[in-house]
Design a protein around this motif. Structure first.
Motif, mmCIF file in Angstrom:
data_model
loop_
_atom_site.group_PDB
_atom_site.id
_atom_site.type_symbol
_atom_site.label_atom_id
_atom_site.label_comp_id
_atom_site.label_asym_id
_atom_site.label_seq_id
_atom_site.Cartn_x
_atom_site.Cartn_y
_atom_site.Cartn_z
ATOM 1 N N SER A 483 61.738 39.549 32.542
ATOM 2 C CA SER A 483 63.055 39.433 33.168
ATOM 3 C C SER A 483 63.126 38.125 33.936
ATOM 4 N N ILE A 484 64.225 37.472 33.812
ATOM 5 C CA ILE A 484 64.444 36.242 34.574
ATOM 6 C C ILE A 484 65.768 36.363 35.309
ATOM 7 N N VAL A 485 65.961 35.469 36.245
ATOM 8 C CA VAL A 485 67.155 35.531 37.079
ATOM 9 C C VAL A 485 68.088 34.382 36.707
ATOM 10 N N VAL A 486 69.353 34.709 36.615
ATOM 11 C CA VAL A 486 70.382 33.687 36.407
ATOM 12 C C VAL A 486 71.323 33.762 37.582
ATOM 13 N N GLU A 487 71.597 32.618 38.167
ATOM 14 C CA GLU A 487 72.515 32.612 39.289
ATOM 15 C C GLU A 487 73.828 31.980 38.850
ATOM 16 N N VAL A 488 74.915 32.653 39.189
ATOM 17 C CA VAL A 488 76.229 32.104 38.834
ATOM 18 C C VAL A 488 77.055 31.965 40.102
ATOM 19 N N ILE A 489 77.867 30.945 40.126
ATOM 20 C CA ILE A 489 78.868 30.818 41.186
ATOM 21 C C ILE A 489 80.211 30.898 40.488
ATOM 22 N N PRO A 490 80.828 32.066 40.527
ATOM 23 C CA PRO A 490 82.090 32.224 39.791
ATOM 24 C C PRO A 490 83.148 31.282 40.337
ATOM 25 N N SER A 491 83.949 30.777 39.430
ATOM 26 C CA SER A 491 85.011 29.878 39.883
ATOM 27 C C SER A 491 86.186 30.714 40.365
ATOM 28 N N SER A 492 87.020 30.080 41.130
ATOM 29 C CA SER A 492 88.225 30.769 41.574
ATOM 30 C C SER A 492 89.213 30.825 40.417
ATOM 31 N N LEU A 493 89.943 31.907 40.330
ATOM 32 C CA LEU A 493 90.887 32.040 39.224
ATOM 33 C C LEU A 493 92.255 31.490 39.583
ATOM 34 N N ARG A 494 92.338 30.775 40.717
ATOM 35 C CA ARG A 494 93.631 30.227 41.090
ATOM 36 C C ARG A 494 94.014 29.119 40.112
ATOM 37 N N ILE A 495 95.232 29.162 39.679
ATOM 38 C CA ILE A 495 95.668 28.159 38.716
ATOM 39 C C ILE A 495 96.383 27.059 39.466
ATOM 40 N N GLU A 496 95.707 25.929 39.579
ATOM 41 C CA GLU A 496 96.323 24.813 40.288
ATOM 42 C C GLU A 496 95.923 23.524 39.583
ATOM 43 N N PRO A 497 96.779 22.529 39.646
ATOM 44 C CA PRO A 497 96.446 21.275 38.961
ATOM 45 C C PRO A 497 95.223 20.610 39.583
ATOM 46 N N LYS A 498 94.470 19.971 38.736
ATOM 47 C CA LYS A 498 93.282 19.257 39.215
ATOM 48 C C LYS A 498 93.716 18.055 40.033
ATOM 49 N N PRO A 499 92.875 17.662 40.998
ATOM 50 C CA PRO A 499 93.173 16.409 41.698
ATOM 51 C C PRO A 499 93.171 15.240 40.702
ATOM 52 N N ALA A 500 94.025 14.277 41.012
ATOM 53 C CA ALA A 500 94.251 13.189 40.056
ATOM 54 C C ALA A 500 92.967 12.444 39.716
ATOM 55 N N ILE A 501 92.015 12.378 40.656
ATOM 56 C CA ILE A 501 90.789 11.617 40.402
ATOM 57 C C ILE A 501 89.955 12.270 39.306
ATOM 58 N N LEU A 502 89.955 13.597 39.286
ATOM 59 C CA LEU A 502 89.097 14.293 38.343
ATOM 60 C C LEU A 502 89.701 14.367 36.948
ATOM 61 N N ARG A 503 90.991 14.090 36.892
ATOM 62 C CA ARG A 503 91.663 14.268 35.610
ATOM 63 C C ARG A 503 91.317 13.130 34.669
ATOM 64 N N LYS A 504 91.024 13.478 33.457
ATOM 65 C CA LYS A 504 90.783 12.430 32.463
ATOM 66 C C LYS A 504 92.141 11.873 32.038
ATOM 67 N N PRO A 505 92.174 10.621 31.734
ATOM 68 C CA PRO A 505 93.462 10.043 31.313
ATOM 69 C C PRO A 505 93.928 10.697 30.017
ATOM 70 N N GLY A 506 95.186 11.007 30.018
ATOM 71 C CA GLY A 506 95.777 11.561 28.793
ATOM 72 C C GLY A 506 95.458 13.033 28.587
ATOM 73 N N GLU A 507 94.779 13.643 29.522
ATOM 74 C CA GLU A 507 94.416 15.049 29.347
ATOM 75 C C GLU A 507 95.590 15.938 29.736
ATOM 76 N N ALA A 508 95.936 16.809 28.840
ATOM 77 C CA ALA A 508 97.019 17.736 29.151
ATOM 78 C C ALA A 508 96.434 18.933 29.872
ATOM 79 N N GLU A 509 97.040 19.296 30.975
ATOM 80 C CA GLU A 509 96.489 20.409 31.727
ATOM 81 C C GLU A 509 97.241 21.685 31.412
ATOM 82 N N ASP A 510 96.481 22.770 31.277
ATOM 83 C CA ASP A 510 97.067 24.062 30.979
ATOM 84 C C ASP A 510 97.231 24.824 32.282
ATOM 85 N N LEU A 511 98.471 24.944 32.723
ATOM 86 C CA LEU A 511 98.705 25.645 33.979
ATOM 87 C C LEU A 511 99.367 26.995 33.734
ATOM 88 N N GLY A 512 99.206 27.488 32.520
ATOM 89 C CA GLY A 512 99.825 28.767 32.183
ATOM 90 C C GLY A 512 99.159 29.912 32.922
#
Ligand SMILES: [Zn+2]
Ligand SMILES: [Zn+2]
Ligand SMILES: [Zn+2]
Ligand SMILES: [Zn+2]
Lengths: 570, 196
Positions: A483-512
């Protein structure tokens, strides 16, 4: 929320094979610009629509020992071993399937209303001898007429006006009533108090009989036209529907200009007639639906068939309860499965219908380690049963540990290397850390001592009452499992646009909004197995005699998906 | 009868009081059948009560018609979910030729099962339901309280209904009579045990 059971699915290598074999499938315009990095190191995304077709629980997978590869139900080649009726368990030859069709002809019928089995029952009481005092005497054969009855929903074939003269050969009797062929037979059937089918339109009611009529009509037409037209071409082409002289001359003129017409001047053959009457098998569609409407009015919704009833009928077009006929049982088959690459047999059932065993069955579970998942609750001692946490949800941004137990079913020790992407793919990227990505699992040896194993377990219970979560070390290990251990940090399920710095150019964001099952934390995991086993049996003559203990290094690598739990939405 | 007075005073006993009975002489009733309650239990001619079936008249009179078969572990006259209302003039009425299959439950409170009905294995008939003639309630089906089920209805497949158009009532009744003949020989009858 519905409870959630952690799962692990394994990807079959045929996923890659189809991707490489048909690269043109992907539309070059959109996907190639979006995902230019479809390299080897591109992590597998369990959420991509195509993954649905290659992920299987380990129980569904087979394993080819010659190719050392996993094989799934989608890529194996199947072969018919036996065709049989599931009701009477009689084997049916493949030749008779070709002539008689894929349904049982031994009077096995299903109820058209509830699909229960139908039994032949007499509609008349048994003769006088069945008085109350001699009840259990060998009941004398009850007189006809007979009907097929469902003992569950009480449907009876007499409801649609079908009765039989004798309790044997129901399939043949029913076919006669249905297809209306051989009028003599029908009248024989109708001699007794059994007027077979209610109305006179029994003549060519079924699709089968109409097809037969139409085919014989066109064959006779073609024979006529072939005998009159001198062209011997039309004889051979006739079977393909080019027998019509006009069609033929049109085709020929395409190739030879007017040559054909010049060769065969004015021997204009008789045109063949199209089917246009009832006895040609022609049936104009009935545009006058007043009878249907009045039937609807009379019997209401209950008088109509349900969708599943209509689709389980042999002939299509049933709309009212009166159109429902007994369903002859569909035949089933036993199949052998072969490796798509090397054609070796992966599984082969016993040919006898009554025998449910397998001659050969190479299930993947015997060759690759199984993975079981359970949440790790550090406050619990490992000896105690873990409280049922499967229904609990993961809290966003709160590190949670899971215990993965790998169980080795092979008789060789295996070395396991795991790799996961740092964050899960998809809109909600959870962080994943495998605390011990490399370990070995001992062999599933046959010759272990049960007392030794038990002592082992007990000692572990005592000493390691609270094993520490430590990077690089397995949590717990046993005879053939780790048996081994896996640690996860679940992400928040809040749907919000990414900050502009992190966004790749031309990437369409899915905010559905949240899609179905998008809240499940799924980890793609690459598993690489290494083990040493005895050299392949093929070269018995040369290598085995030289060195009996010759070991061969093998490896197997595959992707799998671990579904850990649902992330809570608040 | 004094039973009405007694009902209001006495606390409910687990085993139930011994019910006053009214048997026809030709019935077959097993020794281990349980007849409890304080109203009368009537059983008409030729009916068969299997071992360990329970007839409970605490919610009102239970009447079983002619040539009925009540199988094992059935509970005829079971208390419904609501407390029994005193207004019910009777508990359960089974007319002639009714079969109550194994482990079926018929709640008490003017529940009427008309002639020739078949109550399937483990089925439940709610309080005050009225089944028409020759209905078939298939195994594990439920008829809700107070429901009226028309004649010849078949309740199957999680409550789907259809009409039985076989027209084999005579046949069915004859078969029932024959079955009773066989059962009569198999089940030792002891009606005296239930009489005072
Ligand atoms: Zn595959
Ligand atoms: Zn069959
Ligand atoms: Zn049916
Ligand atoms: Zn292979």
């Amino acid at each position: 929320m519905a409870s959630f059971t952690p799962y692990s699915y394994i990807q079959c290598p045929c996923f890659d094979a189809t991707g490489q074999a048909r690269p043109s499938d992907e539309s070059p315009s959109a996907s190639s610009s979006d995902a230019p990095e479809s390299d080897d190191d591109h992590a597998f995304d369990p959420r991509s629509p195509r993954s649905n077709y290659s992920l299987y629980p380990i129980e569904h997978l087979l394993y080819c020992v010659d190719c050392n590869q996993i094989r799934c139900p989608r890529c194996v080649a199947e072969e018919l071993v036996t065709i049989y009726c599931p009701s009477c368990l009689f084997e049916v030859g493949s030749s008779s399937v070709k002539t008689e069709g894929n349904r049982c002809t031994r009077s096995c019928f299903q109820c058209p209303v509830c699909i229960g089995p139908l039994a032949v029952q007499s509609l008349e009481p048994a003769p006088e001898s069945s008085s109350l005092l001699t009840a259990d005497n060998a009941a004398p054969p009850a007189p006809g007429p007979w009907a097929l009855c469902c003992s569950y929903c009480n449907w009876s074939s007499s409801e649609i006006g079908i009765k039989f003269d004798k309790p044997q050969g129901i399939f043949g009797q029913l076919a006669k009533i249905r297809d209306g062929d051989g009028h003599g037979d029908i009248s024989v059937a109708a001699v007794d108090a059994a007027p077979t089918k209610k109305s006179g339109d029994a003549e060519a009611d079924s699709t089968k009989s109409r097809f037969a009529l139409m085919r014989s009509f066109y064959q006779s037409q073609l024979a006529n036209s072939n005998s009159t037209s001198s062209g011997n071409l039309s004889g051979t082409l006739g079977e393909y529907g080019y027998g019509s002289p006009t069609a033929l001359s049109r085709i020929m003129s395409l190739y030879s200009g007017n040559g054909l017409a010049a060769l065969k001047p004015k021997s204009r053959p008789t045109e063949i007639r199209e089917a246009d009457s009832f006895k040609d098998g022609f049936r104009p569609s009935n545009l006058d639906e007043s009878s249907s409407i009045s039937a609807l009015r009379e019997n209401g919704y209950d008088g109509t068939v349900t969708n599943s009833q209509a689709t389980s009928q042999v002939d299509e077009g049933a709309r009212f309860v009166e159109d429902l006929w007994p369903i002859p049982h569909l035949l089933r088959s036993k199949r052998a499965k072969r490796c798509p690459v090397c054609r070796h047999i992966l599984s082969k059932p016993e040919a006898k219908v009554n025998n449910t065993r397998w001659r050969i069955r190479l299930v993947a579970g015997n060759y690759i380690p199984s993975i079981s998942i359970k949440p790790l609750n550090p406050t619990d001692t490992p000896g105690l049963p873990v409280p049922d946490t499967s229904s609990l949800t993961l809290t966003p941004l709160k590190p949670t540990q899971y215990l993965l137990t790998f169980k080795n079913q092979m008789f060789d020790q295996i070395k396991v290397t795991l790799a996961t992407p740092a964050t899960t793919p998809g809109r909600f990227a959870s962080r994943v850390t495998v605390l011990c990505p490399q370990f070995t699992i001992d062999a599933n040896a046959e010759d272990y001592d049960i007392n030794e194993a038990l002592k082992d377990d007990r000692r572990q219970d005592k000493e390691e009452a609270a094993p520490q979560v430590e990077a690089g070390k397995p949590w717990e290990r046993g005879r053939n499992w780790v048996s081994i251990v896996v640690e996860v940090i679940p992400s928040s399920l809040r749907i919000e646009p990414k900050p502009a710095i992190l966004r790749k150019p031309g990437e369409a964001e899915d905010l559905g909004p949240l899609k179905e099952d998008e809240d499940i934390l799924e980890i793609p995991m690459f598993v690489r197995l290494e083990w040493e086993s005895e050299a392949a049996q093929d070269q018995v003559g040369s290598t085995a005699s030289k060195d009996k203990e010759a070991k061969e290094k093998r490896e197997l690598a595959y992707w799998c998906v671990l579904g850990l739990g649902r992330i809570s939405q608040d | 009868m004094a039973s009405n007075k007694r009902q209001s005073i006495l606390p409910r006993v687990q085993a139930g009081p011994k019910a006053p009975v009214n048997f026809s002489s030709s019935i077959t009733i097993a020794d281990t059948a349980i007849l409890t309650g304080n109203h009368t239990i009537n059983i008409s001619s030729d009916s068969v009560i299997h071992p360990r079936s329970k007839l409970d008249s605490s919610g009102g009179r239970v009447t079983i018609g002619r040539r009925c078969i009540v199988h094992e572990r059935t509970h005829v006259g079971a208390p419904g979910p609501a407390p029994p209302s005193s207004s019910a003039s009777f508990g359960v009425l089974l007319e002639d030729y009714v079969t109550v299959e194994v482990a079926a439950v018929i709640e008490s409170g003017e529940t009427t099962i008309a002639e020739g009905c078949l109550i399937g294995i483990g089925a439940r008939i709610g309080k005050g339901a009225q089944l028409g003639k020759h209905c078939t309630i298939t195994a594990k089906s439920v008829v809700s309280p107070g429901e009226r089920v028309p004649d010849y209805t078949v309740v199957y497949s999680n409550g789907v209904r259809r009409l039985d158009k076989r027209g084999v009532n005579d046949l069915k009744n004859k078969a029932q009579a024959r079955q009773i003949e066989v059962l009569r020989r198999l089940i030792p009858s002891n009606p005296a045990k239930f009489k005072d």
